[in-house]
Write a protein that holds these residues in place. Sequence first.
Motif, PDB file in Angstrom:
ATOM      1  N   VAL A 379       0.962  -1.061  -0.044  1.00 20.22           N
ATOM      2  CA  VAL A 379       0.119   0.037  -0.155  1.00 20.22           C
ATOM      3  C   VAL A 379       0.904   1.232  -0.098  1.00 20.22           C
ATOM      4  CG1 VAL A 379      -1.581  -0.742   1.188  1.00 20.22           C
ATOM      5  CG2 VAL A 379      -0.311  -0.111   2.695  1.00 20.22           C
ATOM      6  N   ASN A 380       0.151   2.234  -0.061  1.00 18.96           N
ATOM      7  CA  ASN A 380       1.175   3.716  -0.513  1.00 18.96           C
ATOM      8  C   ASN A 380       0.138   4.719   0.102  1.00 18.96           C
ATOM      9  OD1 ASN A 380       1.279   2.749  -3.342  1.00 18.96           O
ATOM     10  ND2 ASN A 380       2.624   2.852  -2.565  1.00 18.96           N
ATOM     11  N   PRO A 381       1.008   5.139   1.853  1.00 20.08           N
ATOM     12  CA  PRO A 381       0.302   6.003   2.229  1.00 20.08           C
ATOM     13  C   PRO A 381      -0.236   7.286   1.919  1.00 20.08           C
ATOM     14  CG  PRO A 381       1.977   5.170   3.525  1.00 20.08           C
ATOM     15  CD  PRO A 381       2.118   4.155   1.854  1.00 20.08           C
ATOM     16  N   PRO A 382       0.242   8.209   2.677  1.00 18.83           N
ATOM     17  CA  PRO A 382       0.245   9.883   2.208  1.00 18.83           C
ATOM     18  C   PRO A 382       1.816   9.787   3.037  1.00 18.83           C
ATOM     19  CG  PRO A 382      -2.339  10.043   3.531  1.00 18.83           C
ATOM     20  CD  PRO A 382      -1.459   8.038   3.621  1.00 18.83           C
ATOM     21  N   GLU A 383       2.178  10.858   2.198  1.00 16.72           N
ATOM     22  CA  GLU A 383       3.275  11.148   2.893  1.00 16.72           C
ATOM     23  C   GLU A 383       3.334  11.920   3.884  1.00 16.72           C
ATOM     24  OE1 GLU A 383       5.308  13.581   0.044  1.00 16.72           O
ATOM     25  OE2 GLU A 383       5.450  12.206  -1.893  1.00 16.72           O
ATOM     26  N   GLY A 384       4.754  12.026   5.017  1.00 20.22           N
ATOM     27  CA  GLY A 384       4.662  12.304   6.728  1.00 20.22           C
ATOM     28  C   GLY A 384       3.951  11.496   7.689  1.00 20.22           C
ATOM     29  N   TYR A 385       2.992  10.777   7.018  1.00 22.38           N
ATOM     30  CA  TYR A 385       2.382  10.522   8.216  1.00 22.38           C
ATOM     31  C   TYR A 385       3.020   9.606   9.493  1.00 22.38           C
ATOM     32  CZ  TYR A 385      -2.389  12.020   5.766  1.00 22.38           C
ATOM     33  OH  TYR A 385      -3.027  12.325   5.763  1.00 22.38           O
ATOM     34  N   LEU A 386       2.616   9.487  10.831  1.00 26.21           N
ATOM     35  CA  LEU A 386       3.651   8.515  11.620  1.00 26.21           C
ATOM     36  C   LEU A 386       2.510   7.345  11.799  1.00 26.21           C
ATOM     37  CD1 LEU A 386       4.166  11.255  13.469  1.00 26.21           C
ATOM     38  CD2 LEU A 386       5.550  10.401  12.111  1.00 26.21           C
ATOM     39  N   ASN A 387       3.265   6.124  11.959  1.00 30.89           N
ATOM     40  CA  ASN A 387       2.920   5.253  12.269  1.00 30.89           C
ATOM     41  C   ASN A 387       2.170   4.787  13.830  1.00 30.89           C
ATOM     42  OD1 ASN A 387       2.275   2.230  13.175  1.00 30.89           O
ATOM     43  ND2 ASN A 387       3.700   1.238  11.420  1.00 30.89           N
ATOM     44  N   VAL A 388       1.046   4.753  14.202  1.00 28.00           N
ATOM     45  CA  VAL A 388       0.814   5.435  15.529  1.00 28.00           C
ATOM     46  C   VAL A 388       1.600   3.488  16.326  1.00 28.00           C
ATOM     47  CG1 VAL A 388      -1.557   6.136  14.564  1.00 28.00           C
ATOM     48  CG2 VAL A 388      -1.026   3.637  16.100  1.00 28.00           C
ATOM     49  N   ASP A 389       1.728   2.416  16.108  1.00 32.54           N
ATOM     50  CA  ASP A 389       2.622   1.645  16.837  1.00 32.54           C
ATOM     51  C   ASP A 389       3.632   1.700  16.802  1.00 32.54           C
ATOM     52  OD1 ASP A 389       0.421  -0.115  17.114  1.00 32.54           O
ATOM     53  OD2 ASP A 389       0.769  -1.071  15.478  1.00 32.54           O
ATOM     54  N   THR A 390       4.216   2.943  15.911  1.00 30.62           N
ATOM     55  CA  THR A 390       6.114   3.278  17.134  1.00 30.62           C
ATOM     56  C   THR A 390       6.486   4.291  16.613  1.00 30.62           C
ATOM     57  OG1 THR A 390       6.156   3.287  14.225  1.00 30.62           O
ATOM     58  CG2 THR A 390       6.583   1.530  15.192  1.00 30.62           C
ATOM     59  N   ASP A 391       5.195   5.252  16.292  1.00 36.41           N
ATOM     60  CA  ASP A 391       5.316   6.611  16.685  1.00 36.41           C
ATOM     61  C   ASP A 391       6.780   7.037  14.877  1.00 36.41           C
ATOM     62  OD1 ASP A 391       4.282   9.483  17.345  1.00 36.41           O
ATOM     63  OD2 ASP A 391       5.347   8.862  19.138  1.00 36.41           O
ATOM     64  N   ARG A 392       6.519   6.489  14.701  1.00 34.50           N
ATOM     65  CA  ARG A 392       8.283   6.663  13.268  1.00 34.50           C
ATOM     66  C   ARG A 392       7.196   7.431  12.204  1.00 34.50           C
ATOM     67  NH1 ARG A 392      12.927   5.380  14.430  1.00 34.50           N
ATOM     68  NH2 ARG A 392      13.520   6.007  12.714  1.00 34.50           N
ATOM     69  N   PRO A 393       8.223   7.831  10.559  1.00 30.48           N
ATOM     70  CA  PRO A 393       7.688   8.387   9.617  1.00 30.48           C
ATOM     71  C   PRO A 393       7.426   6.411   8.868  1.00 30.48           C
ATOM     72  CG  PRO A 393       9.120  10.465  10.493  1.00 30.48           C
ATOM     73  CD  PRO A 393       8.983   8.880  11.213  1.00 30.48           C
ATOM     74  N   VAL A 394       6.772   6.409   8.230  1.00 26.29           N
ATOM     75  CA  VAL A 394       6.697   5.747   7.651  1.00 26.29           C
ATOM     76  C   VAL A 394       6.852   5.397   6.164  1.00 26.29           C
ATOM     77  CG1 VAL A 394       4.435   4.212   8.561  1.00 26.29           C
ATOM     78  CG2 VAL A 394       3.929   5.906   6.897  1.00 26.29           C
ATOM     79  N   PRO A 395       7.815   4.597   5.541  1.00 22.74           N
ATOM     80  CA  PRO A 395       8.294   4.998   4.010  1.00 22.74           C
ATOM     81  C   PRO A 395       6.801   4.532   3.196  1.00 22.74           C
ATOM     82  CG  PRO A 395       8.071   2.558   4.833  1.00 22.74           C
ATOM     83  CD  PRO A 395       7.761   3.125   5.936  1.00 22.74           C
ATOM     84  N   SER A 396       7.081   5.640   1.935  1.00 22.55           N
ATOM     85  CA  SER A 396       6.599   5.257   0.729  1.00 22.55           C
ATOM     86  C   SER A 396       5.699   4.153   0.632  1.00 22.55           C
ATOM     87  CB  SER A 396       7.208   6.114  -0.600  1.00 22.55           C
ATOM     88  OG  SER A 396       8.364   5.363  -1.221  1.00 22.55           O
ATOM     89  N   THR A 397       6.325   3.391   0.560  1.00 23.91           N
ATOM     90  CA  THR A 397       5.623   1.874   0.016  1.00 23.91           C
ATOM     91  C   THR A 397       5.600   1.047   1.779  1.00 23.91           C
ATOM     92  OG1 THR A 397       6.233   1.919  -2.473  1.00 23.91           O
ATOM     93  CG2 THR A 397       5.224  -0.395  -1.642  1.00 23.91           C
ATOM     94  N   ILE A 398       4.205   0.104   1.854  1.00 21.06           N
ATOM     95  CA  ILE A 398       4.014  -0.481   3.052  1.00 21.06           C
ATOM     96  C   ILE A 398       4.044  -1.386   2.710  1.00 21.06           C
ATOM     97  CG2 ILE A 398       3.404  -0.907   5.092  1.00 21.06           C
ATOM     98  CD1 ILE A 398       2.568   2.276   5.295  1.00 21.06           C
TER      99      ILE A 398
END
Length: 506
Positions: A379-398
């Motif tokens: 999946v390709n999430p919006p840019e700059g969002y944080l994973n709520v489980d890690t509190d870290r930015p996510v890559p452009s493809t998950i």
Amino acid sequence: MGLLCSALLLLTSAACTFGSATGQPGTRGEVPGDVLAPPPKPLAPCAWWYGIGEPPSSMEIRFAALHYDLVVLNATETLALRRLKRLNPKVKVLVYKDLSSTRNYPGAVIGDVDAPLLPSGLGYVKTQRDQPHWFAVDTTDARIEWNGYPKHWQMTVWDPAYQKAWTDAVTAEVVREGWDGVLADNDFASLRYYSTALLKGTTTAVETDRVIREGLDAFLSTAGEALHKAGKMLIPNVSESHLTAGRWSAHSRYDGAMEENFGLRDSGTGELLTFKGNEFKELRAQAALGESWLLLVTHVKGAREERVGYATAALLASPHTCWNGASTADYRHPDWSPYQEVPLGEATETANRLLNGAWDRRFTGGYVAVNPTATTAEVNPPEGYLNVDTDRPVPSTIELAAGDAVVLVKPSGQDTSAPATTPTPTTFTPTTTAITTPGTTTQRPTTTPTTPEPTTPDPTASEPAAPEPTTPAGPTTTATPPAPVVPGAPPPAARYQVVGRPVSDR
């Protein structure tokens, strides 16, 4: 009009006319003066509690009044009903009633008399005395007792006389005691989870199940019409709707329906059962109308179940889509997941099915994606969002593992300019918190059944579990209760310190 509203719900600002004379979702009426009402807002999932375990403590009632849109209680909990209504008049409180059984365990029967407030519609003693033919029998004329639930007896749900007697008794009780309506349990599709018996007059399990299933179809019409005429709600606990196209839509037609195995994974393939057959399509159509309740339960055994359950509920976000991550099999605690405090906001689009079979949806404050398939999906999430489980930015493809999900949130003042890397889990772990009263053990009163209520069977319970994908540490149920909650006080501390719209404002 309903189909038009569904189509326009998220795509335009056009308004649709619908209202309710009773204030209950699912009851159509005219808006005064024919004023066009705005379409319902697809809010992030609300919370609810299937509170059919031990009698709730005072602290649990206060917590429920502040956090839940809807609560289900046993018929004996009339004091809890009234206290909930005093603390939050807008919370819907339904009474548990079983459609399919009559019971004679201690508490349902006191001495040789039926208890005044029953978990079923009709009492065992009175039925045995006056209408013994309402007990279902097998091909040897023996009554059918449910396996695993002693002194629960299958009833002739296909008999119009039984349906009317159940309906009359339950409707009168609901009106007298002031419940908002009924949670009707065991609207099941097959007897096999409770008994291998064949009904008298049938020769195969398929025929037995057809008699019961068609009987319950008619039963819901009888009960739903009577309850609506009295201004009350009917929400059945529908089982295995993925097996029969149209079953969910038909059985949720009054005020919605309950799915007790929401987000459950097929242990053979790893796929999510909710997405099999026609069920998810029907759930999605109901959610789009925004008029009736989707009461969703995910039995949380680890981080994946909690994440998948909440994210899948978010795909169905609507004014009355409520989710519960149950940490106990008997629902004795009013559970609360940190995911329920993630500030997703309102959905800005309908849920999208991607070419690889995954689903995603964007919100004003976040993003969710679910992979219900048996293979990994990107999946390709919006840019700059944080994973709520890690509190870290996510890559452009998950890459989402089979039967897994991700919940993202917009950052709030955080620096997201750092390159996205493989996230390292932080000290925060989503935890389903069970609210308990310290130092006390609450016993059921003598008029309350001592056997846990049967729940909609888990269709994979007897099968070995599929291997878990590697995920952050799973949720745990803590024995340490949070500080007591009082109306008007903020909910338990969450990582984001932002909570969705309070129950009283929904």
